[in-house]
Design a protein around this motif. Structure first.
Motif, PDB file in Angstrom:
ATOM      1  N   HIS A  50       0.823  -1.220   0.000  1.00 14.82           N
ATOM      2  CA  HIS A  50       0.000   0.000   0.000  1.00 14.82           C
ATOM      3  C   HIS A  50       0.853   1.263   0.000  1.00 14.82           C
ATOM      4  CE1 HIS A  50      -3.659  -2.261   0.751  1.00 14.82           C
ATOM      5  NE2 HIS A  50      -3.102  -2.837   1.799  1.00 14.82           N
ATOM      6  N   GLY A  51       2.005   1.226   0.664  1.00 13.43           N
ATOM      7  CA  GLY A  51       2.827   2.437   0.812  1.00 13.43           C
ATOM      8  C   GLY A  51       3.344   2.524   2.234  1.00 13.43           C
ATOM      9  N   VAL A  52       2.792   3.470   3.005  1.00 14.20           N
ATOM     10  CA  VAL A  52       3.223   3.627   4.403  1.00 14.20           C
ATOM     11  C   VAL A  52       2.192   2.979   5.324  1.00 14.20           C
ATOM     12  CG1 VAL A  52       3.797   5.255   6.245  1.00 14.20           C
ATOM     13  CG2 VAL A  52       4.338   5.813   3.853  1.00 14.20           C
ATOM     14  N   ALA A  53       2.650   2.027   6.131  1.00 18.60           N
ATOM     15  CA  ALA A  53       1.767   1.412   7.127  1.00 18.60           C
ATOM     16  C   ALA A  53       1.858   2.221   8.420  1.00 18.60           C
ATOM     17  CB  ALA A  53       2.164  -0.043   7.368  1.00 18.60           C
ATOM     18  N   GLY A  54       0.729   2.718   8.901  1.00 17.24           N
ATOM     19  CA  GLY A  54       0.661   3.432  10.182  1.00 17.24           C
ATOM     20  C   GLY A  54       0.198   2.452  11.248  1.00 17.24           C
ATOM     21  N   LEU A  55       1.069   2.180  12.204  1.00 16.09           N
ATOM     22  CA  LEU A  55       0.772   1.163  13.224  1.00 16.09           C
ATOM     23  C   LEU A  55       0.636   1.826  14.587  1.00 16.09           C
ATOM     24  CD1 LEU A  55       3.433  -1.504  12.119  1.00 16.09           C
ATOM     25  CD2 LEU A  55       1.146  -1.065  11.166  1.00 16.09           C
ATOM     26  N   ILE A  56      -0.445   1.505  15.275  1.00 18.30           N
ATOM     27  CA  ILE A  56      -0.697   2.096  16.601  1.00 18.30           C
ATOM     28  C   ILE A  56      -0.889   0.938  17.582  1.00 18.30           C
ATOM     29  CG2 ILE A  56      -2.261   3.554  17.924  1.00 18.30           C
ATOM     30  CD1 ILE A  56      -2.867   5.012  15.305  1.00 18.30           C
ATOM     31  N   THR A  57      -0.079   0.930  18.628  1.00 15.29           N
ATOM     32  CA  THR A  57      -0.027  -0.269  19.471  1.00 15.29           C
ATOM     33  C   THR A  57      -0.241   0.057  20.952  1.00 15.29           C
ATOM     34  OG1 THR A  57       2.384  -0.057  19.453  1.00 15.29           O
ATOM     35  CG2 THR A  57       1.418  -1.604  17.898  1.00 15.29           C
ATOM     36  N   PRO A  58      -0.688  -0.960  21.717  1.00 17.37           N
ATOM     37  CA  PRO A  58      -0.892  -0.788  23.157  1.00 17.37           C
ATOM     38  C   PRO A  58       0.393  -1.111  23.915  1.00 17.37           C
ATOM     39  CG  PRO A  58      -1.655  -2.951  22.523  1.00 17.37           C
ATOM     40  CD  PRO A  58      -1.051  -2.323  21.286  1.00 17.37           C
ATOM     41  N   TRP A  59       0.333  -1.038  25.253  1.00 20.72           N
ATOM     42  CA  TRP A  59       1.544  -1.229  26.044  1.00 20.72           C
ATOM     43  C   TRP A  59       1.729  -2.655  26.508  1.00 20.72           C
ATOM     44  CZ3 TRP A  59      -0.291  -3.197  30.471  1.00 20.72           C
ATOM     45  CH2 TRP A  59      -1.597  -2.858  30.814  1.00 20.72           C
ATOM     46  N   ASN A  60       0.664  -3.488  26.441  1.00 25.10           N
ATOM     47  CA  ASN A  60       0.745  -4.758  27.183  1.00 25.10           C
ATOM     48  C   ASN A  60       1.620  -5.816  26.520  1.00 25.10           C
ATOM     49  OD1 ASN A  60      -1.219  -5.060  25.204  1.00 25.10           O
ATOM     50  ND2 ASN A  60      -2.409  -6.503  26.403  1.00 25.10           N
ATOM     51  N   PHE A  61       1.775  -5.746  25.202  1.00 22.26           N
ATOM     52  CA  PHE A  61       2.776  -6.591  24.526  1.00 22.26           C
ATOM     53  C   PHE A  61       3.697  -5.639  23.766  1.00 22.26           C
ATOM     54  CE2 PHE A  61      -0.397  -9.669  25.600  1.00 22.26           C
ATOM     55  CZ  PHE A  61       0.342 -10.809  25.883  1.00 22.26           C
ATOM     56  N   PRO A  62       4.661  -5.037  24.471  1.00 18.88           N
ATOM     57  CA  PRO A  62       5.382  -3.888  23.905  1.00 18.88           C
ATOM     58  C   PRO A  62       6.354  -4.259  22.789  1.00 18.88           C
ATOM     59  CG  PRO A  62       6.332  -4.534  26.019  1.00 18.88           C
ATOM     60  CD  PRO A  62       5.101  -5.378  25.841  1.00 18.88           C
ATOM     61  N   LEU A  63       6.613  -5.558  22.602  1.00 20.43           N
ATOM     62  CA  LEU A  63       7.524  -5.997  21.538  1.00 20.43           C
ATOM     63  C   LEU A  63       6.771  -6.816  20.489  1.00 20.43           C
ATOM     64  CD1 LEU A  63      10.275  -7.092  24.050  1.00 20.43           C
ATOM     65  CD2 LEU A  63      10.380  -5.058  22.602  1.00 20.43           C
ATOM     66  N   ALA A  64       5.999  -7.799  20.943  1.00 21.61           N
ATOM     67  CA  ALA A  64       5.374  -8.733  20.000  1.00 21.61           C
ATOM     68  C   ALA A  64       4.324  -8.042  19.121  1.00 21.61           C
ATOM     69  CB  ALA A  64       4.746  -9.907  20.753  1.00 21.61           C
TER      70      ALA A  64
ATOM     71  N   VAL B 239       5.530   3.400   9.972  1.00 26.45           N
ATOM     72  CA  VAL B 239       5.648   4.372  11.064  1.00 26.45           C
ATOM     73  C   VAL B 239       4.844   3.799  12.231  1.00 26.45           C
ATOM     74  CG1 VAL B 239       5.201   6.720  11.852  1.00 26.45           C
ATOM     75  CG2 VAL B 239       5.910   6.316   9.484  1.00 26.45           C
ATOM     76  N   LEU B 240       5.533   3.572  13.341  1.00 24.80           N
ATOM     77  CA  LEU B 240       4.905   2.966  14.518  1.00 24.80           C
ATOM     78  C   LEU B 240       4.727   4.014  15.606  1.00 24.80           C
ATOM     79  CD1 LEU B 240       4.178   0.550  16.492  1.00 24.80           C
ATOM     80  CD2 LEU B 240       6.632   0.409  16.942  1.00 24.80           C
ATOM     81  N   LYS B 241       3.502   4.127  16.109  1.00 30.22           N
ATOM     82  CA  LYS B 241       3.232   5.009  17.254  1.00 30.22           C
ATOM     83  C   LYS B 241       2.914   4.091  18.437  1.00 30.22           C
ATOM     84  CE  LYS B 241       0.666   6.803  19.586  1.00 30.22           C
ATOM     85  NZ  LYS B 241       0.782   6.371  21.014  1.00 30.22           N
ATOM     86  N   PRO B 242       3.898   3.838  19.302  1.00 30.71           N
ATOM     87  CA  PRO B 242       3.656   2.925  20.419  1.00 30.71           C
ATOM     88  C   PRO B 242       2.863   3.616  21.528  1.00 30.71           C
ATOM     89  CG  PRO B 242       5.860   3.846  20.591  1.00 30.71           C
ATOM     90  CD  PRO B 242       5.259   4.435  19.329  1.00 30.71           C
ATOM     91  N   ALA B 243       2.339   2.822  22.443  1.00 29.11           N
ATOM     92  CA  ALA B 243       1.682   3.402  23.619  1.00 29.11           C
ATOM     93  C   ALA B 243       2.716   4.155  24.441  1.00 29.11           C
ATOM     94  CB  ALA B 243       1.058   2.297  24.463  1.00 29.11           C
ATOM     95  N   PRO B 244       2.345   5.293  25.027  1.00 34.35           N
ATOM     96  CA  PRO B 244       3.309   6.056  25.828  1.00 34.35           C
ATOM     97  C   PRO B 244       3.945   5.215  26.926  1.00 34.35           C
ATOM     98  CG  PRO B 244       1.248   7.285  25.590  1.00 34.35           C
ATOM     99  CD  PRO B 244       1.027   5.942  24.955  1.00 34.35           C
ATOM    100  N   GLU B 245       3.149   4.293  27.511  1.00 33.16           N
ATOM    101  CA  GLU B 245       3.659   3.465  28.618  1.00 33.16           C
ATOM    102  C   GLU B 245       4.746   2.498  28.170  1.00 33.16           C
ATOM    103  OE1 GLU B 245       0.556   3.795  27.603  1.00 33.16           O
ATOM    104  OE2 GLU B 245      -0.810   4.197  29.279  1.00 33.16           O
ATOM    105  N   ALA B 246       4.889   2.304  26.841  1.00 30.85           N
ATOM    106  CA  ALA B 246       5.845   1.314  26.328  1.00 30.85           C
ATOM    107  C   ALA B 246       6.865   1.958  25.394  1.00 30.85           C
ATOM    108  CB  ALA B 246       5.089   0.200  25.606  1.00 30.85           C
ATOM    109  N   THR B 247       7.137   3.239  25.597  1.00 33.22           N
ATOM    110  CA  THR B 247       8.009   3.985  24.686  1.00 33.22           C
ATOM    111  C   THR B 247       9.424   3.413  24.626  1.00 33.22           C
ATOM    112  OG1 THR B 247       6.740   5.982  25.139  1.00 33.22           O
ATOM    113  CG2 THR B 247       8.940   6.296  24.228  1.00 33.22           C
TER     114      THR B 247
END
Ligand code: NAD
Length: 451
Positions: A124-138, A155-163
């Motif tokens: 598609h082009g750029v994947a925008g990924l938004i993730t929670p903190w509870n599985f901060p790697l997987a 471009v990954l925007k992680p949860a602030p708690e898992a920065t």
């Protein structure tokens, strides 16, 4: 300059990281850089993308214990669970390292005339990924790896708690400039990413997921959202009750219940009720892995829900107390007699807490389980194959686990919930490769042909 910070939930005085945030403009600029890098990432070829993901797997594996310690510190994950998550992260990267070589389409006979009809899957082009903190790697990796394998930049925007986990992950993946970018931040950066990415994948709470889906649909970009679960376990009288109680204690209280697949409603059929109650109270009281919940607010919400249920006539069978120690700990709790209409029966509380409910027979148990629209994973505990087959067929859930805890995921199979727990395509496995590409139909005719 704005920043985002994360703190150790077992010792809230321990600042894990303070990172600058990009704001909305910075996010849009990062997406543009990722878009500019994407043609080069595709042109690098399947072998280069495969090798990059293979190197990333090796780097994560080499730094496994460092990542385990970081996940423990930043999001309170118990050591055994953090080790499992890091191992899974490596496995996901290895699995998707093969994906660039998989067939990217098919050849068909034209309905009439000469030539070839082809389908070909393109990124598609750029994947925008938004993730929670509870599985901060997987979770970041199970989204990013298929997206990258198929030629998208991320471009990954992680949860602030898992920065801190996300920033360290980006260092270890060591992908070319702008191919994989981590943007620390919160709602502002998340919303800006959703407003600009070419494909959006979200995991997090139901309310935020709904807004991400709406915003993406308005722009006409593919979107998937995996959200909260109010997951049920059904225990039949002929089950191995001790084993069921052990599985349930893990599914209710493992990682303090902070898994989207955790069990929060235990439905005991007929004569299973009394022995299960006794065994489950014991199993929960003995949970060794008692981790903190993520924040003071999360613990207050749990304590408040227990208090209001008890005020409404429920009985607290075990746990629910706040121990005298630092950190956001709360003892794993089990309630019975929770009054109809109480939020504990309908909402996700994301903590070590479950309600025990009686059902006269399998039909009533399935109706109770299916009364929530937020069902990601369900478990059934039985020795009767007919019951197992019927339940697997009739439970409305993305995953049905027979004689196993509701929490537990194989990284190469489709993953997602039913009803309001999930929107769009499944994650993981082949489903993810399809999601991060679109199919193009190509007609290839000899020059000078009639069509
Ligand atoms: P959350 O919804 O608070 O945050 C998730 C992400 O969304 C974060 O990165 C956050 O910064 C971002 N965000 C917040 N507002 C946004 C906005 N307006 N636009 C775009 N992005 C925004 O969830 P959380 O507390 O980080 O995670 C816990 C939740 O995640 C639980 O509900 C849990 O069930 C769910 N979860 C679901 C799955 C699944 O696969 N179904 C897996 C893990 C966790």
């Amino acid at each position: 300059m704005s920043t985002t910070s994360s703190y150790n939930p077992a010792d809230p005085t321990d600042l894990v990281v303070e990172a600058p945030t990009a704001g909305a403009f910075g996010t849009l600029a990062a997406v543009e850089r990722a878009r500019a890098a994407q043609p080069g990432w595709v042109a690098a070829g399947a072998a280069a993308r495969s090798a990059a993901l293979g190197r990333a797997a090796a780097a994560v594996e080499e730094h496994a214990e460092e990542l385990v310690a970081l996940a423990e510190r930043e999001v309170g994950k118990p050591t055994a669970e953090a080790r499992g998550e890091v191992a899974r992260t490596v496995a996901i990267l290895r699995y998707y390292a093969q994906a660039p070589y998989a067939p990217a389409g098919a050849v068909h006979e034209p309905a009439a005339g000469e030539g070839l009809l082809l389908t070909r899957r393109r990124p598609h082009g750029v994947a925008g990924l938004i993730t929670p903190w509870n599985f901060p790697l997987a979770i970041p990796v199970w989204k990013a790896a298929p997206a990258l394998a198929m030629g998208n930049t991320v471009v990954l925007k992680p949860a602030p708690e898992a920065t801190a986990c996300a920033l360290r992950l980006a260092e270890l993946l060591a992908l070319p400039q702008d191919v994989f970018t981590v943007l620390p931040g919160g709602a502002e950066e998340g919303a800006a990413l959703v407003s600009a990415a070419d494909v959006v994948s979200f995991t997090g709470s139901t309310a935020t997921g709904a807004s991400v889906v709406r915003a993406s649909a308005e722009r006409g970009v593919p979107v998937q959202a995996e959200m909260g679960g109010v997951n049920a376990a059904v225990v039949l009288p002929e089950a191995d009750i001790e084993q069921a109680a052990a599985h349930l204690a893990y599914a209710i209280a493992g990682y303090a219940g902070q898994k989207c697949t955790a069990t929060s409603r235990v439905i005991a059929v007929g004569a299973a009720y009394e022995p299960l109650r006794e065994a489950l109270v014991k199993a929960l009281a003995a949970v060794a892995d008692s981790s903190p919940v993520i924040s003071a607010a999360a613990r207050e919400r749990l304590a408040g829900a227990i208090g209001s249920a008890v005020d409404g006539g429920a009985t607290l069978l075990t746990g629910g107390r706040i121990p005298q120690r630092d950190g956001w700990f709360i003892e794993p709790a089990l309630l019975e007699g929770v009054p109809a209409g109480h939020p504990l029966l309908a909402e996700e509380f994301f903590g070590p807490l479950a309600v025990l409910l009686p059902a006269a027979d399998l039909d009533e148990a399935i109706a109770l389980a299916n009364s929530s629209r937020h069902s990601l994973s369900a478990s059934v505990h039985t020795r009767d194959l007919d019951v197992a087959l019927a339940a697997a067929d009739r439970l409305a859930a993305g995953m049905v686990r027979i004689n196993a805890p509701s929490s537990g995921v194989d990284f190469h199979l489709p993953f997602g919930g039913s009803g309001a727990a999930s929107y769009g395509a499944r994650e993981q496995g082949q489903a993810a490769l399809d999601f991060y590409t679109s199919s193009r139909t190509i007609s290839l005719l000899p020059a000078g042909s009639g069509r």
